[in-house]
Design an enzyme around this catalytic site. Structure first.
Site, short mmCIF file in Angstrom:
data_model
loop_
_atom_site.label_atom_id
_atom_site.label_comp_id
_atom_site.label_asym_id
_atom_site.label_seq_id
_atom_site.Cartn_x
_atom_site.Cartn_y
_atom_site.Cartn_z
N SER A 156 0.86 -1.22 -0.05
CA SER A 156 -0.20 -0.04 -0.23
C SER A 156 1.00 1.19 -0.01
O SER A 156 1.96 1.33 0.52
CB SER A 156 -0.92 0.14 1.17
OG SER A 156 -1.51 1.23 1.24
N LYS B 187 -4.47 -6.67 3.61
CA LYS B 187 -4.43 -5.41 2.77
C LYS B 187 -5.79 -5.23 2.27
O LYS B 187 -6.39 -3.94 2.10
CB LYS B 187 -3.61 -6.07 1.35
CG LYS B 187 -3.60 -5.05 0.47
CD LYS B 187 -3.18 -3.43 0.68
CE LYS B 187 -2.90 -2.51 -0.29
NZ LYS B 187 -3.76 -2.62 -1.31
N HIS C 239 -7.54 -2.98 4.99
CA HIS C 239 -6.97 -1.68 4.65
C HIS C 239 -7.60 -0.98 3.82
O HIS C 239 -8.08 0.10 3.88
CB HIS C 239 -5.35 -2.12 4.50
CG HIS C 239 -4.68 -0.73 4.01
ND1 HIS C 239 -4.83 -0.46 2.66
CD2 HIS C 239 -3.90 0.16 4.57
CE1 HIS C 239 -4.30 0.82 2.33
NE2 HIS C 239 -3.64 1.06 3.50
N ASN C 240 -7.89 -1.59 2.57
CA ASN C 240 -8.48 -0.91 1.57
C ASN C 240 -9.92 -0.49 1.81
O ASN C 240 -10.50 0.42 1.63
CB ASN C 240 -8.44 -1.86 0.41
CG ASN C 240 -7.32 -1.72 -0.31
OD1 ASN C 240 -6.00 -1.16 0.23
ND2 ASN C 240 -6.96 -2.13 -1.78
N GLU D 121 -9.94 2.38 3.99
CA GLU D 121 -9.67 3.40 3.04
C GLU D 121 -10.95 3.83 2.31
O GLU D 121 -11.05 5.04 2.32
CB GLU D 121 -8.78 2.75 1.93
CG GLU D 121 -8.16 3.84 1.08
CD GLU D 121 -7.50 3.45 -0.11
OE1 GLU D 121 -7.83 3.45 -1.23
OE2 GLU D 121 -6.45 2.59 0.20
#
Length: 483
Positions: free
Chosen positions: A129, A184, A187-188, A191
């Site tokens: 990222s 991940k 995480h996105n 986001e």
């Protein structure tokens, strides 16, 4: 001569920037791309003067590598990853390592780990990222997969990763199987939520407070100096002040129809699969779907009007409330994200270190923000913490800001402005903090029409009961089950 430390397949911008980052840190890299002209252009362009070597075949790539060979794939997720694995397996030997650095779906990574390990090789699925800039100067890296691979990829990954305060690399081993790509993915998802929260604050400033772009930019700049300090707040400040050559603001020319690549949707699906109330991120995904209906929204405004009410107050007190609402919603979004990480860790036996994950997100990545250190501290103090909202620091922070959330959401509703992320964050909090809700009525309804049974307040959990509501239903039940 086999003297390269690592090979990289896929020379789009992320691949190129990671290669240059590796070269900066003293690693010898060989690169390959299916369109060989891309390799030639890279070597003649930004890689000129480096030690990077380019080849035109997979065979030449693998032949150039030290053992155990390390090959990193920076190709589009999905079928291209499987095609690269198919091409590499005959060229590699037991102990060699294939690394997928793209945004692959974690279930695909679980499948690929099993396949590659069955051939005696090792497989790493790693989240990367930070976008183009992060790849070039230091991303957050979240590797998982075959545990035996970590000792071989660790020196490279931790060298090129972003460094947090004290020089700690924003990279550590996440766990087996698809753990790296799952982290991940979450995480996105966070986001997505962060971006939607910020967009709603922007909409309130623009439509209800009628602030101009320069003023909004200054507000975001001030927010970035306080608890909301983060990459996304910082770039929002810059975006709002950015002008074209003719002096007009770029933001005003951009169509309000948001795209996506699927990771937010995957996060919402995973939440449904694990029974986690990931409401804010789900609303952020749906908000992007709604934004894509630009033509229909134009027709709907003509038919119904846009619902704007009277102008809200634009004083400092309301802007402070808006700041508090954004911060409170952001905390709730992270709390939901870590709930999903906990649930997936238990279900897949990953033993995720949630504090370590927070540290990996402190630098390089898109959601880096000031309070990630507090998340790490919360899990250090209580490793089995059930929810971040139960940690003293976050409990107190939410208490301070929840009334701001209520005031801002109420003002947005009065003005007819859609704020799905802010509203869902508030609704989640109000539901989470109530011991007694309304689900007892839902259970009664389910038992009435489907004999699905219910539990009683005055009996131990796990005992199920049925009422013959109509006098004709009898004692036969459909059984009970969880979401």
């Amino acid at each position: 001569m086999a003297d390269a430390d690592i090979g990289v397949v896929g020379m789009a911008v992320m691949g190129q920037n990671l290669v240059l980052n590796m070269d900066d840190h003293g690693y010898a890299v060989t690169v390959y791309n299916r369109s060989t002209s891309v390799v030639d252009d890279f070597l003649a362009g930004s890689a000129q003067g480096t030690r990077v070597k380019g080849v035109h075949t997979m065979q030449a790539l693998t032949a150039s590598l030290k053992r155990p060979r390390r090959v990193m794939l920076m190709v589009k997720a999905g079928a291209p990853v499987d095609a690269c694995i198919d091409a590499l397996l005959p060229l590699l030997e037991p102990g060699d390592i294939i690394i997928d650095g793209g945004n692959s779906y974690y279930k695909d990574t679980i499948r690929r780990v099993a396949r590659v390990e069955s051939k005696g090789l090792l497989y790493v699925g790693t989240g990367v990222s930070g976008g183009e800039e992060g790849a070039r100067h230091g991303p957050s890296i979240m590797p998982g997969g075959s545990p035996g691979a970590w000792q071989h990829v660790r020196p490279i990954f931790q060298a090129i990763a972003a460094k947090a305060a004290g020089g700690t690399p924003c990279c550590d081993w996440v766990g087996p199987g698809g753990a790296g790509h799952f982290v991940k993915m979450v995480h996105n998802g966070i986001e997505y939520g962060d971006m939607q929260i910020i967009a709603e604050a922007y909409l309130i400033m623009r439509e209800a407070l009628m602030l101009d772009n320069e003023t909004m930019s200054r507000v975001f700049g001030l927010w970035n100096e306080g608890p909301l300090n983060s990459y996304l707040i910082e770039i929002t400040r810059d975006i709002l002040a950015f002008r074209a050559d003719d002096g007009t603001y770029i933001i005003d020319a951009i169509l309000d129809s948001a795209g996506q690549k699927g990771t937010g949707k995957w996060t919402a699906i995973a939440a449904l699969e694990h029974g986690v109330p990931l409401t804010l991120i789900g609303e952020a995904v749906f908000a992007r779907f709604l934004s894509a209906l630009k033509g229909e929204r134009r027709l709907a405004q003509a038919a119904h009007g846009n619902g704007n009410g009277a102008r809200a107050r634009s004083d400092r007190k309301f802007l402070r409330a808006l700041e508090g609402a954004v911060f409170g919603a952001k905390l709730l979004s992270y709390a939901q994200g870590f709930m999903l990480l906990q649930a997936a860790s238990r279900a897949n036996d990953w033993a995720l270190d949630l504090g370590s994950i927070a540290l990996m997100w402190r630098g390089g990545c898109i959601i880096r923000s000031g309070f990630l250190n507090e998340i790490k501290a919360a899990y250090d103090q209580e490793p089995d913490l059930k929810n971040l909202l139960l940690a003293p620091h976050f409990r107190d922070a939410i208490r301070v800001n929840v009334q701001h959330c209520r005031n801002v959401v109420a003002a947005a509703v009065r003005h007819g402005l859609p704020v799905p992320a802010l509203a869902s964050a508030l609704t989640f909090y109000e539901g989470y903090r109530r011991e007694s809700g309304a689900a007892n009525l839902i259970q009664a309804q389910r038992d009435y029409f489907g004999a699905h049974t219910y539990e009683r307040k005055d009996r131990p959990r796990g005992e199920y009961f049925h009422t013959n509501w109509t006098g004709t239903g009898g004692t036969t039940t459909a059984g009970s089950y969880d979401a």
